[in-house]
Design a protein around this motif. Sequence first.
Motif, PDB file in Angstrom:
ATOM      1  N   ILE A 172     -20.360  10.264   1.040  1.00 56.60           N
ATOM      2  CA  ILE A 172     -19.246  11.739   1.471  1.00 56.60           C
ATOM      3  C   ILE A 172     -19.504  12.160   3.067  1.00 56.60           C
ATOM      4  O   ILE A 172     -20.594  12.293   3.670  1.00 56.60           O
ATOM      5  N   TYR A 173     -17.862  12.039   3.435  1.00 59.02           N
ATOM      6  CA  TYR A 173     -17.432  12.170   4.983  1.00 59.02           C
ATOM      7  C   TYR A 173     -17.018  13.884   5.009  1.00 59.02           C
ATOM      8  O   TYR A 173     -16.031  13.816   4.192  1.00 59.02           O
ATOM      9  N   TRP A 174     -17.245  14.493   5.541  1.00 61.36           N
ATOM     10  CA  TRP A 174     -16.477  15.515   6.473  1.00 61.36           C
ATOM     11  C   TRP A 174     -15.613  14.681   6.936  1.00 61.36           C
ATOM     12  O   TRP A 174     -16.437  14.990   8.630  1.00 61.36           O
ATOM     13  N   ALA A 175     -14.222  15.981   7.576  1.00 61.25           N
ATOM     14  CA  ALA A 175     -13.351  15.547   9.266  1.00 61.25           C
ATOM     15  C   ALA A 175     -12.559  16.449   8.662  1.00 61.25           C
ATOM     16  O   ALA A 175     -12.232  17.566   8.359  1.00 61.25           O
ATOM     17  N   VAL A 176     -12.418  16.962   9.656  1.00 64.22           N
ATOM     18  CA  VAL A 176     -11.169  17.966  10.530  1.00 64.22           C
ATOM     19  C   VAL A 176     -10.115  17.216  11.023  1.00 64.22           C
ATOM     20  O   VAL A 176      -9.797  16.650  11.679  1.00 64.22           O
ATOM     21  N   VAL A 177      -8.893  17.190   9.914  1.00 62.23           N
ATOM     22  CA  VAL A 177      -7.173  16.355  10.491  1.00 62.23           C
ATOM     23  C   VAL A 177      -6.635  17.430  11.140  1.00 62.23           C
ATOM     24  O   VAL A 177      -6.431  18.485  10.406  1.00 62.23           O
ATOM     25  N   VAL A 178      -5.717  16.588  11.623  1.00 62.53           N
ATOM     26  CA  VAL A 178      -4.472  17.638  11.898  1.00 62.53           C
ATOM     27  C   VAL A 178      -3.309  17.630  11.407  1.00 62.53           C
ATOM     28  O   VAL A 178      -2.655  17.007  10.103  1.00 62.53           O
ATOM     29  N   GLY A 179      -2.730  19.265  10.695  1.00 59.97           N
ATOM     30  CA  GLY A 179      -2.219  19.244   9.297  1.00 59.97           C
ATOM     31  C   GLY A 179      -3.054  19.162   8.047  1.00 59.97           C
ATOM     32  O   GLY A 179      -4.268  19.607   7.557  1.00 59.97           O
ATOM     33  N   LYS A 180      -1.625  18.819   7.178  1.00 55.99           N
ATOM     34  CA  LYS A 180      -2.655  19.376   5.840  1.00 55.99           C
ATOM     35  C   LYS A 180      -2.553  18.669   3.994  1.00 55.99           C
ATOM     36  O   LYS A 180      -0.641  18.547   4.861  1.00 55.99           O
ATOM     37  N   PRO A 181      -2.590  17.183   3.951  1.00 57.29           N
ATOM     38  CA  PRO A 181      -1.734  16.135   3.530  1.00 57.29           C
ATOM     39  C   PRO A 181      -1.648  16.916   2.010  1.00 57.29           C
ATOM     40  O   PRO A 181      -2.024  18.171   1.739  1.00 57.29           O
ATOM     41  N   THR A 182      -0.486  16.416   1.340  1.00 58.75           N
ATOM     42  CA  THR A 182      -0.092  16.369   0.683  1.00 58.75           C
ATOM     43  C   THR A 182       0.152  15.334  -0.648  1.00 58.75           C
ATOM     44  O   THR A 182       0.618  14.149  -0.336  1.00 58.75           O
ATOM     45  N   PRO A 183      -0.441  15.233  -1.699  1.00 61.20           N
ATOM     46  CA  PRO A 183      -1.128  16.328  -2.674  1.00 61.20           C
ATOM     47  C   PRO A 183      -2.689  16.722  -1.664  1.00 61.20           C
ATOM     48  O   PRO A 183      -2.855  16.597  -0.948  1.00 61.20           O
ATOM     49  N   ALA A 184      -3.326  18.222  -2.343  1.00 62.03           N
ATOM     50  CA  ALA A 184      -4.238  18.758  -1.698  1.00 62.03           C
ATOM     51  C   ALA A 184      -5.569  18.021  -1.861  1.00 62.03           C
ATOM     52  O   ALA A 184      -6.741  17.249  -1.584  1.00 62.03           O
ATOM     53  N   GLU A 185      -5.295  16.745  -2.994  1.00 61.09           N
ATOM     54  CA  GLU A 185      -6.286  16.008  -3.387  1.00 61.09           C
ATOM     55  C   GLU A 185      -5.439  14.503  -3.975  1.00 61.09           C
ATOM     56  O   GLU A 185      -4.455  14.581  -4.359  1.00 61.09           O
TER      57      GLU A 185
END
Length: 323
Positions: A172-185
């Motif tokens: 399991i990785y955590w990341a901070v990304v630019v923007g918000k993906p769609t869908p959310a998962e």
Amino acid sequence: MSVVMMSVSEDEAEIRLDRWFRRHFPHLTQGALQKLCRTGQVRVDGKRAETATRLMPGQSVRVPPIPQAARPAPIVVAVNENDRRELERMVVYRDEQVIVLNKPAGLPVQGGPGISRHVDGMLDALRGELEHRPRLVHRLDRDTSGLLLLARTPGVAGKLAASFRTREVRKIYWAVVVGKPTPAEGVIDLPLAKLGIGPGSLTIAAGRDEEDAANARTEYMVRDAAARKLSWLELSPLTGRMHQLRVHCEALGTPILGDPKYGGPGAHLDGFDDRLHLHARQLELPHPAGGWLSVAAGLPPHMRETFKSLGFEAGALPAVRRS
């Protein structure tokens, strides 16, 4: 040297006979061992054996006289005390079979052009009184922080490598990304192809039938978001391709913050540390001695600061679980 009978240890379960000989008699060539097996001089539990025979703990191996002259001199490695202290600070779990480190961002795992200091070159500092130095069983990118698993013996390394190959290990990785993906998962199912050689050479393949395209799948979930400017993703790679998470996040249209290779100009924002915001947060794996092991690693300083500024709550660090 006379004929000796040697017992297969628990750590050597299912090892091939030729690899067992390489471990105990590294100077013996494959051709010489094949001749010893073919003429019946090497036997397992009194029976003729081939070099590919799999060994089990407790079995007896007949070792015929082997010339000593070709034995290499033992290698004595001087351990740098600074390396020892740094590695000890990284240790988040240790037992008789495995060691788990929380690798800082920026420290390479292995050497390469222009790299003289790396985790692999420091591992004698964790050897202690053991016969073997710890061994890497997987890799992290230089700029990725987080959990790095080590095996304390060659036999354990083989078992752990098999667990990674069969996808029994959950990462399991955590990341901070630019923007918000769609869908959310969802699952990112995009093959990767390599263009050229060297760092940054991976890209999304043009099609599944493209030559050298490799299957790559990643589960993702948005854990939190700051409007639509930045998001905290949890990522679980279902395959193990180089730079897979970084390329897949870019393919979503949400590059990882600070990614110098795949993010492009949009991954570098004023007011945030310009380092890769990708962290190997948790490992769950079958323990070589039985049961399961779950380990988590705290965020590196630059990601802690970003979480704080965005109001993301990482919560308490889960305790190590061995079941």
